[in-house]
Structures are given as structure tokens and as C-alpha cells.
Design an enzyme around this catalytic site. Structure first.
Site, PDB file in Angstrom:
ATOM      1  CE  LYS A 261      11.178   0.779   5.734  1.00  0.00           C
ATOM      2  NZ  LYS A 261      10.805  -0.744   6.003  1.00  0.00           N
TER       3      LYS A 261
ATOM      4  CB  SER B 227      12.631   1.396   1.347  1.00  0.00           C
ATOM      5  OG  SER B 227      12.012   2.242   0.565  1.00  0.00           O
TER       6      SER B 227
ATOM      7  NE  ARG C 289      -1.899  -3.833   4.167  1.00  0.00           N
ATOM      8  CZ  ARG C 289      -1.861  -3.391   5.340  1.00  0.00           C
ATOM      9  NH1 ARG C 289      -2.903  -3.779   6.295  1.00  0.00           N
ATOM     10  NH2 ARG C 289      -1.063  -2.206   5.827  1.00  0.00           N
TER      11      ARG C 289
ATOM     12  CE1 TYR D  84       8.581   3.024   4.896  1.00  0.00           C
ATOM     13  CE2 TYR D  84       9.735   3.998   2.946  1.00  0.00           C
ATOM     14  CZ  TYR D  84       9.156   2.728   3.524  1.00  0.00           C
ATOM     15  OH  TYR D  84       8.935   1.839   2.765  1.00  0.00           O
TER      16      TYR D  84
END
Ligand code: NAD
Length: 238
Positions: free
Chosen positions: A150, A133, A6, A146
Site C-alpha cells: 500500500k 490504505s 464485492r 500488505y
């Protein structure tokens, strides 16, 4: 491509297959979503192969890479995309949330780069693209776990590009801002308006816009780009 069932992964699989590449992608558990990606690619000239494999599992990464060599005849590029968020202020963050995000996002990066790079060195060519990110560049409130992964991917890309450049292998990252995928759906509604207001172009990015950048980094046109981070964020971090 890891995590192709996805979002950005799915859009990238379809963009590559449409351009005529044979593409294998991994997914963690949703067989129906994986099947749907293969169906969506029917009619494209590239073959699409779905492989169930947890990004955290190195043995699974090695066997996924072997399957790609056996069933698609080689591996020209790997896109390390599977990623999760478990946002919370650090003071309230359970150890498990830290460990899970590191395992999927950062250990997953090691697993697939490590599994793929040996064959690429042998072939004297290859492309590795990590989906990082802007959170790894600027930091985001509540994303210490997170953001660490990243930013870690960016350090990884810069180091590995130096190691494997002499073998004709490029290693780059893309750093998306806010992209309209399931990850965006996890952001509380009361925060969304403020986020949109902070994006200079005034809208979320689309998965297809990230896919186009990844496809470029995998293409012959990007042969002289390595150790780079391509930011795709509508001006958010500038
Ligand atoms: P998504 O949640 O829509 O898709 C994530 C994909 O990763 C899915 O296919 C899922 O099955 C797979 N995945 C998750 N954990 C896995 C595991 N353990 N093993 C195998 N597959 C696993 O997310 P997305 O928004 O498409 O994000 C893709 C990548 O882009 C992530 O690395 C994410 O950090 C990064 N990113 C997303 C945004 C955004 O705004 N959506 C912004 C910057 C970076």
C-alpha cells in the site's frame, strides 16, 4: 475497475453506473457475485461489463483493456482496487504470503496502469486511481506485506503522476481506513473493539463513502489534483 465483484469495488461500479458512466470491472473467480453486480446496475443509465481476469496476470490486463476499448468505446479512467491481505507477524510469515500479497496488490497495480496508460497518452487524457490504505501510511501490526504494497502504491502514484501529467492524465490514490467489507470480517473478533475505539468518528467507514471519493477523483472537478493521497479513515491516522 479491478476487483469489482464485492466491497469497495462493487460500491464504486454501482456509484459510477448510477452517475451514467459505462463501467467495466474485473473479478478473479466468483462469477455469481460478478453477475449480481451487473444485475444490481440494471436500470442505471451506464452499461456494466464484467470481465474475469486475475489481477496478477499482465496478459489478462492487456486483453481486459482491449475489451473495454472495443465494447465500451474507450477508457477514460482506471481504478486499481483488487487487493488481498495475508496478515501475520513477519517472524511467522511464509514466503508465499509475502509473494501473493505483492503479486495481487502491487504487480496488479503495474499491470493495469501499464495496460491502460498507453491509450490515455494517445488520447491526451485519463484518470488513474489506486485504492491504497492507511496501512501504507502508518503501518499496521501484522501487515508488513500488505503495508509494503500500500505504501508502494503511493510511491507509484507520485512517480507516475509526474510522468504522465504533461499528457493530461491524473494519477491519485485513496487511502481508506477500516471499511466494513469482507476484509474487515477477516480481523479476529477480539481485536475489533480496540480498532473501533481508535477511530475518532467511532464507526467503520462504508464502501459507498470510499466510492464517492473515487468518483470525485475520476470527475472533471478533480482535474487539478494529481499525485495526491485522499485519506478516508474517520480520523484514524490524523
Ligand atoms: P474485498 O475482499 O471485499 O474485495 C476485493 C476485491 O478484489 C474482490 O472483488 C476480489 O474478487 C478482488 N480480487 C482479489 N484478488 C484478486 C485477483 N487476484 N484478481 C482479481 N481480482 C481480485 O476487499 P475490499 O475491502 O473491498 O478492498 C478493496 C481494496 O480496498 C483493496 O485494495 C484493499 O486493500 C483496500 N482497502 C480496504 C480496506 C477495508 O477496510 N476494507 C481498507 C483500506 C484499503
Amino acid at each position: 475497475m479491478t476487483g469489482g465483484s464485492r466491497g469497495i469495488g462493487r460500491a464504486t461500479v454501482l456509484a459510477l453506473a448510477e452517475a451514467g458512466a459505462d463501467v467495466a470491472f474485473t473479478y478473479s473467480s466468483n462469477e455469481e457475485a460478478a453477475h449480481d453486480v451487473c444485475k444490481a446496475a440494471e436500470g442505471y443509465s451506464g452499461k456494466v461489463l464484467a470481465i474475469q481476469a486475475n489481477a496478477e496476470d499482465f496478459a489478462a490486463a492487456k486483453s481486459a483493456v482491449e475489451r473495454v476499448h472495443d465494447e465500451l468505446g474507450g477508457l477514460d479512467g482506471v481504478v486499481i482496487n483488487a487487493g488481498i491481505t495475508k496478515d501475520r507477524p513477519l517472524v511467522m510469515m511464509p514466503e508465499g504470503d509475502w509473494d501473493d500479497v505483492i503479486a495481487t496488490n502491487l504487480k496488479g497495480t503495474f499491470n493495469y496502469a501499464r495496460a491502460a496508460v498507453y491509450g490515455m497518452i494517445r488520447e491526451r487524457s485519463g484518470r488513474i486511481v489506486c485504492v491504497s490504505s492507511v496501512s501504507g501510511l502508518t503501518g499496521v501490526l501484522g501487515q508488513s506485506n500488505y503495508s509494503a504494497t500500500k505504501a508502494g502504491q503511493i510511491g507509484f502514484v507520485r512517480s507516475l503522476s509526474k510522468e504522465v501529467g504533461p499528457y493530461g492524465i491524473t494519477v491519485n490514490a485513496v487511502a481508506p481506513g477500516f471499511i466494513e467489507t469482507d476484509i474487515w470480517e477477516q480481523i479476529p473478533e477480539n481485536k475489533r473493539e480496540g480498532i473501533l475505539a481508535s477511530i475518532p468518528v467511532g464507526r467503520l467507514g462504508q464502501a459507498q463513502e470510499v466510492a464517492a471519493a473515487i468518483r470525485y477523483l475520476l470527475s472533471p472537478d478533480a482535474a487539478y489534483i494529481t499525485g495526491s493521497v485522499l485519506v478516508i479513515d474517520g480520523g484514524l491516522s490524523s
